[in-house]
Design a protein around this motif. Structure first.
Motif, PDB file in Angstrom:
ATOM      1  N   VAL A 332       0.852  -1.186   0.000  1.00  0.00           N
ATOM      2  CA  VAL A 332       0.000   0.000   0.000  1.00  0.00           C
ATOM      3  C   VAL A 332       0.891   1.239   0.000  1.00  0.00           C
ATOM      4  N   SER A 333       0.655   2.128  -0.941  1.00  0.00           N
ATOM      5  CA  SER A 333       1.417   3.383  -1.023  1.00  0.00           C
ATOM      6  C   SER A 333       0.597   4.521  -0.429  1.00  0.00           C
ATOM      7  N   LEU A 334       1.250   5.328   0.380  1.00  0.00           N
ATOM      8  CA  LEU A 334       0.593   6.474   0.995  1.00  0.00           C
ATOM      9  C   LEU A 334       1.078   7.757   0.336  1.00  0.00           C
ATOM     10  N   PRO A 335       0.217   8.740   0.186  1.00  0.00           N
ATOM     11  CA  PRO A 335       0.596   9.969  -0.531  1.00  0.00           C
ATOM     12  C   PRO A 335       1.532  10.857   0.281  1.00  0.00           C
ATOM     13  N   GLY A 336       2.426  11.527  -0.436  1.00  0.00           N
ATOM     14  CA  GLY A 336       3.219  12.606   0.145  1.00  0.00           C
ATOM     15  C   GLY A 336       4.074  12.234   1.320  1.00  0.00           C
ATOM     16  N   GLY A 337       4.559  10.989   1.395  1.00  0.00           N
ATOM     17  CA  GLY A 337       5.422  10.607   2.502  1.00  0.00           C
ATOM     18  C   GLY A 337       4.718  10.528   3.848  1.00  0.00           C
ATOM     19  N   GLN A 338       3.388  10.487   3.865  1.00  0.00           N
ATOM     20  CA  GLN A 338       2.655  10.442   5.130  1.00  0.00           C
ATOM     21  C   GLN A 338       2.721   9.052   5.741  1.00  0.00           C
ATOM     22  N   ASP A 339       2.462   8.983   7.065  1.00  0.00           N
ATOM     23  CA  ASP A 339       2.263   7.681   7.688  1.00  0.00           C
ATOM     24  C   ASP A 339       0.756   7.485   7.868  1.00  0.00           C
ATOM     25  N   PRO A 340       0.301   6.273   8.201  1.00  0.00           N
ATOM     26  CA  PRO A 340      -1.144   6.020   8.279  1.00  0.00           C
ATOM     27  C   PRO A 340      -1.875   6.936   9.255  1.00  0.00           C
ATOM     28  N   ASP A 341      -1.239   7.208  10.390  1.00  0.00           N
ATOM     29  CA  ASP A 341      -1.859   8.081  11.385  1.00  0.00           C
ATOM     30  C   ASP A 341      -2.071   9.476  10.808  1.00  0.00           C
ATOM     31  N   ASP A 342      -1.039  10.022  10.132  1.00  0.00           N
ATOM     32  CA  ASP A 342      -1.165  11.347   9.502  1.00  0.00           C
ATOM     33  C   ASP A 342      -2.305  11.368   8.497  1.00  0.00           C
ATOM     34  N   LEU A 343      -2.387  10.345   7.663  1.00  0.00           N
ATOM     35  CA  LEU A 343      -3.387  10.305   6.597  1.00  0.00           C
ATOM     36  C   LEU A 343      -4.802  10.266   7.164  1.00  0.00           C
ATOM     37  N   LEU A 356      -5.860   1.290   0.576  1.00  0.00           N
ATOM     38  CA  LEU A 356      -5.880  -0.167   0.691  1.00  0.00           C
ATOM     39  C   LEU A 356      -6.458  -0.807  -0.567  1.00  0.00           C
ATOM     40  N   ASP A 357      -7.489  -0.194  -1.126  1.00  0.00           N
ATOM     41  CA  ASP A 357      -8.116  -0.740  -2.328  1.00  0.00           C
ATOM     42  C   ASP A 357      -7.182  -0.710  -3.533  1.00  0.00           C
ATOM     43  N   GLN A 358      -6.185   0.169  -3.491  1.00  0.00           N
ATOM     44  CA  GLN A 358      -5.264   0.307  -4.626  1.00  0.00           C
ATOM     45  C   GLN A 358      -3.934  -0.392  -4.374  1.00  0.00           C
ATOM     46  N   ALA A 359      -3.908  -1.338  -3.437  1.00  0.00           N
ATOM     47  CA  ALA A 359      -2.663  -2.054  -3.130  1.00  0.00           C
ATOM     48  C   ALA A 359      -2.141  -2.775  -4.369  1.00  0.00           C
ATOM     49  N   THR A 360      -0.834  -2.749  -4.534  1.00  0.00           N
ATOM     50  CA  THR A 360      -0.195  -3.412  -5.667  1.00  0.00           C
ATOM     51  C   THR A 360       0.392  -4.749  -5.221  1.00  0.00           C
ATOM     52  N   GLY A 361       0.746  -5.583  -6.194  1.00  0.00           N
ATOM     53  CA  GLY A 361       1.279  -6.899  -5.898  1.00  0.00           C
ATOM     54  C   GLY A 361       2.764  -6.888  -5.610  1.00  0.00           C
ATOM     55  N   LEU A 362       3.276  -8.048  -5.225  1.00  0.00           N
ATOM     56  CA  LEU A 362       4.686  -8.178  -4.871  1.00  0.00           C
ATOM     57  C   LEU A 362       5.585  -7.904  -6.073  1.00  0.00           C
ATOM     58  N   LEU A 363       5.259  -8.474  -7.223  1.00  0.00           N
ATOM     59  CA  LEU A 363       6.080  -8.230  -8.408  1.00  0.00           C
ATOM     60  C   LEU A 363       5.999  -6.771  -8.829  1.00  0.00           C
ATOM     61  N   ASP A 364       4.832  -6.156  -8.714  1.00  0.00           N
ATOM     62  CA  ASP A 364       4.702  -4.734  -9.036  1.00  0.00           C
ATOM     63  C   ASP A 364       5.620  -3.894  -8.147  1.00  0.00           C
ATOM     64  N   HIS A 365       5.694  -4.266  -6.878  1.00  0.00           N
ATOM     65  CA  HIS A 365       6.540  -3.500  -5.948  1.00  0.00           C
ATOM     66  C   HIS A 365       8.014  -3.652  -6.312  1.00  0.00           C
ATOM     67  N   LEU A 366       8.441  -4.871  -6.613  1.00  0.00           N
ATOM     68  CA  LEU A 366       9.829  -5.085  -7.016  1.00  0.00           C
ATOM     69  C   LEU A 366      10.147  -4.298  -8.279  1.00  0.00           C
ATOM     70  N   TRP A 367       9.223  -4.348  -9.240  1.00  0.00           N
ATOM     71  CA  TRP A 367       9.421  -3.647 -10.514  1.00  0.00           C
ATOM     72  C   TRP A 367       9.581  -2.138 -10.287  1.00  0.00           C
ATOM     73  N   SER A 368       8.685  -1.556  -9.506  1.00  0.00           N
ATOM     74  CA  SER A 368       8.727  -0.106  -9.260  1.00  0.00           C
ATOM     75  C   SER A 368      10.005   0.285  -8.534  1.00  0.00           C
ATOM     76  N   HIS A 369      10.402  -0.535  -7.561  1.00  0.00           N
ATOM     77  CA  HIS A 369      11.609  -0.214  -6.791  1.00  0.00           C
ATOM     78  C   HIS A 369      12.844  -0.226  -7.684  1.00  0.00           C
TER      79      HIS A 369
END
Length: 624
Positions: A332-343, A356-369
């Motif tokens: 799950v990616s959060l906008p603007g460097g926020q943490d969950p509490d901030d958001l 949470l609804d826009q969570a990406t998969g494991l391979l997607d995360h590796l690819w983006s990184h």
């Protein structure tokens, strides 16, 4: 040897019973429990249930019932102490020395659980006292309600070196040290570990207090301080809030992992009760496997800063070797460097739910990184990007998942970097006529293709190069392993030959680089019902390539080396030519709708590249 009830209870709590039994019979999740065919009697319909939270199994057919120790004694035939030693080794615990007197003393004195609970009661009382005013103000500023504070048992440790030591002076001091509440240094008097901190109890899956986390109120380091590892607390095996998140996850169908316990508490107050957190370390293999006992795809929602992203990547790389069919991680990616509490505080629970609804998969995360790791402006950098991704895939233990990851990486890489563009030094086309007169003339038109090349370019791909490559693979199965990555990329483009090509890749993967020869391969293909596909391949005649000729006896090594080079070139042509065709069709369509100079240049360059590939094919047929 006498083992205290407390020690045995701790041993059972560290063992995941469904994992232990799952090594001997197939277990399946059934709501909050697991079911299986009973390992103690023959049955076709599962009547054997396993409850990890309560730590016992029960068979409604034969009445078998017990815990982890009982399973090893009854099913494996181990003696009691042998079973205990095996489980202790797995749980990372040391079996107490055979000292009956020490065991009796341990039973007589207060247990570590009692000590932790006494400390918890005192911390809660301090929060409500005059000394806890600053702590209460801090919690109010964090937006926590009195109900939330009570639910999570939040307390306060006054800024004193002897606060807990004096308050629990009636308990054995060695127990306070063993529980991590006091620090003992050399011959100096023990002193309080937690001072001037908001105190948050850490509980085991049964809800018992086993450790604490403290958030400092004044300036100082560390900002957060956890209890050290103790006989009750192993931070690499513990997930904060698991005792409350487990039942909540059965309602929501998900588990969300966040970085810290304050995030867990804030999210629970916002309606997300299925959140847990690791405790001061990156997510461990044991914690990942514990999460998979709850859901098939836990969601990792770490902070958006650099530290959070590094933690997410460490979790990803630790999960790869453990992957099994159906089990993965979401990110799950959060906008603007926020943490969950901030958001949640800034934008409300709906904003976090949307993430949470826009969570990406494991391979997607590796690819983006890896895509963002460094500029990909050169062929070498792009090759390094692909190599890093494949290195991640190679850590996967499951063979099928590894092959699918490598195939997907190859496909994405080809889609991303196959983008034929006009070179920057290309000279622009020259327009003649007025603004409405759509007439273009090139200053340097390409040389017209030969009639032989024109005729060759009109041949369907599957009638020549694909049949040639497939025939070559059947004649020389070792080539499958050598070119498995490129062949995996092509499966989706192979049309009517896709099933045959996929079967060749699978056979090579299962047999290894040297485990196939033509007769064995044919047997495998026939067993998979692909004899008709092979006959159809042969019915078109032998393609005119060097690699379609059977290997001689004995094989001419120099000739085979040249054939291997021809085959590698054919693979490149086979992979690239259909993509060139698709790109040419696309740019032609766009050029017809909008006659721009740039599109005309791109169209001409693509056409020239396609003709160059066709010329290479002609040369390959001449060498056959």
């Amino acid at each position: 040897m006498t083992l205290s009830p407390q020690w045995l209870d701790e041993l059972r709590s560290r063992i995941t019973l469904s994992t232990l039994i799952g090594r001997h019979v197939k277990v399946q999740r059934a709501g909050r429990e697991y079911k299986a065919c009973c390992p103690f009697h023959n049955e076709k319909t599962p009547s054997f249930t396993i409850n990890d939270d309560k730590g016992f199994y029960h068979c409604f057919g034969c009445g078998a019932h017990g815990d982890a120790i009982r399973f090893l004694t009854d099913h494996q035939g181990l003696g009691f102490m042998d079973a205990v030693k095996e489980l202790a080794a797995e749980a990372g615990m040391s079996v107490p020395a055979p000292d009956p007197r020490a065991a009796r003393q341990a039973e007589a004195r207060a247990t570590l659980h009692d000590v932790c609970q006494a400390a918890q009661d005192w911390f809660v009382a301090q929060l409500g006292s005059a000394a806890g005013e600053e702590a209460r103000a801090y919690l109010r500023n964090r937006g926590l309600t009195a109900e939330t504070i009570a639910r999570f048992g939040i307390g306060f440790a006054p800024d004193s070196r002897t606060g807990i030591k004096s308050a629990l002076g009636h308990l054995d001091e060695t127990l306070l040290i063993e529980a991590g509440l006091l620090i003992k240094v050399d011959d100096k008097a023990p002193y309080d570990r937690f001072r001037g901190r908001i105190m948050i109890p850490i509980r085991d899956p049964r809800g018992r207090v086993i450790a604490f986390g403290g958030r400092i109120l004044a300036s100082g380091e560390p900002k957060y301080l956890n209890s050290p590892d103790t006989p009750l607390f192993d931070k690499g095996r513990t997930l904060y809030n698991l005792h409350l998140a487990a039942p909540a996850s059965r309602q929501s169908g998900r588990v969300v992992v966040v970085e810290g316990y304050m995030d867990v508490i804030a999210l629970a107050q916002a309606g997300f009760g299925e959140c847990v957190a690791p405790l001061g370390t990156a997510l461990t293999e044991h914690q990942i496997e514990r999460l998979w006992k709850m859901v098939d795809r836990p969601l990792l929602c770490f902070d958006g800063d650099n530290a959070g992203q590094k933690a997410a990547m460490r979790a990803a790389t630790r999960a790869l070797p453990l992957l099994k069919p159906g089990l993965s991680l979401g990110f799950v990616s959060l906008p603007g460097g926020q943490d969950p509490d901030d958001l949640v505080r800034a934008s409300g629970p709906q904003a976090f739910a949307a993430c949470l609804d826009q969570a990406t998969g494991l391979l997607d995360h590796l690819w983006s990184h890896e895509l963002a790791a460094q500029p990909l402006t050169s062929p070498e950098a792009r090759a390094g990007f692909k190599a890093r991704l494949n290195a991640h895939a190679d850590t996967i233990a499951d063979g099928d998942i590894k092959a699918l990851y490598r195939r997907e990486i190859g496909q994405r890489f080809s889609d991303l970097f196959f983008a034929a563009r006009a070179p920057s030094h290309a000279r622009p086309a020259q327009q003649r006529g007025g603004a409405s007169g759509r007439t273009w003339q090139r200053r340097d038109e390409p040389v017209p293709p030969s009639e032989e090349l024109r005729a060759f370019s009109r041949q369907p791909m599957s009638d020549l190069i694909v049949r040639g490559v497939l025939t070559g693979l059947i004649q020389r199965p070792r080539l499958i392993h050598r070119h498995s990555e490129a062949l995996s990329e092509f499966v989706t483009l192979a049309d009517r030959w896709a099933a045959l090509l996929d079967a060749l890749l699978d056979a090579a993967h299962r047999s290894g680089a040297d485990g196939l020869d033509p007769p064995i391969l044919m047997t495998i293909l026939q067993s998979k019902g692909l004899a008709d596909a092979v006959d159809r391949l042969k019915s078109g005649g032998k393609p005119p390539f060097s690699f379609c000729v059977p290997v001689g006896e004995p094989a001419d090594q120099l000739r085979e080396a040249r054939i291997a080079e021809d085959f590698a070139e054919a693979i490149e042509v086979m992979i690239t030519r259909p993509r060139l065709e698709a790109a040419l069709q696309d740019v032609t369509r766009r050029f017809e709708n909008d006659m721009q100079d740039g599109l005309f240049l791109e169209q001409q360059q693509l056409r020239a590249r396609k003709e160059a590939f066709d010329q290479r094919l002609i040369e390959l047929t001449e060498r056959g």
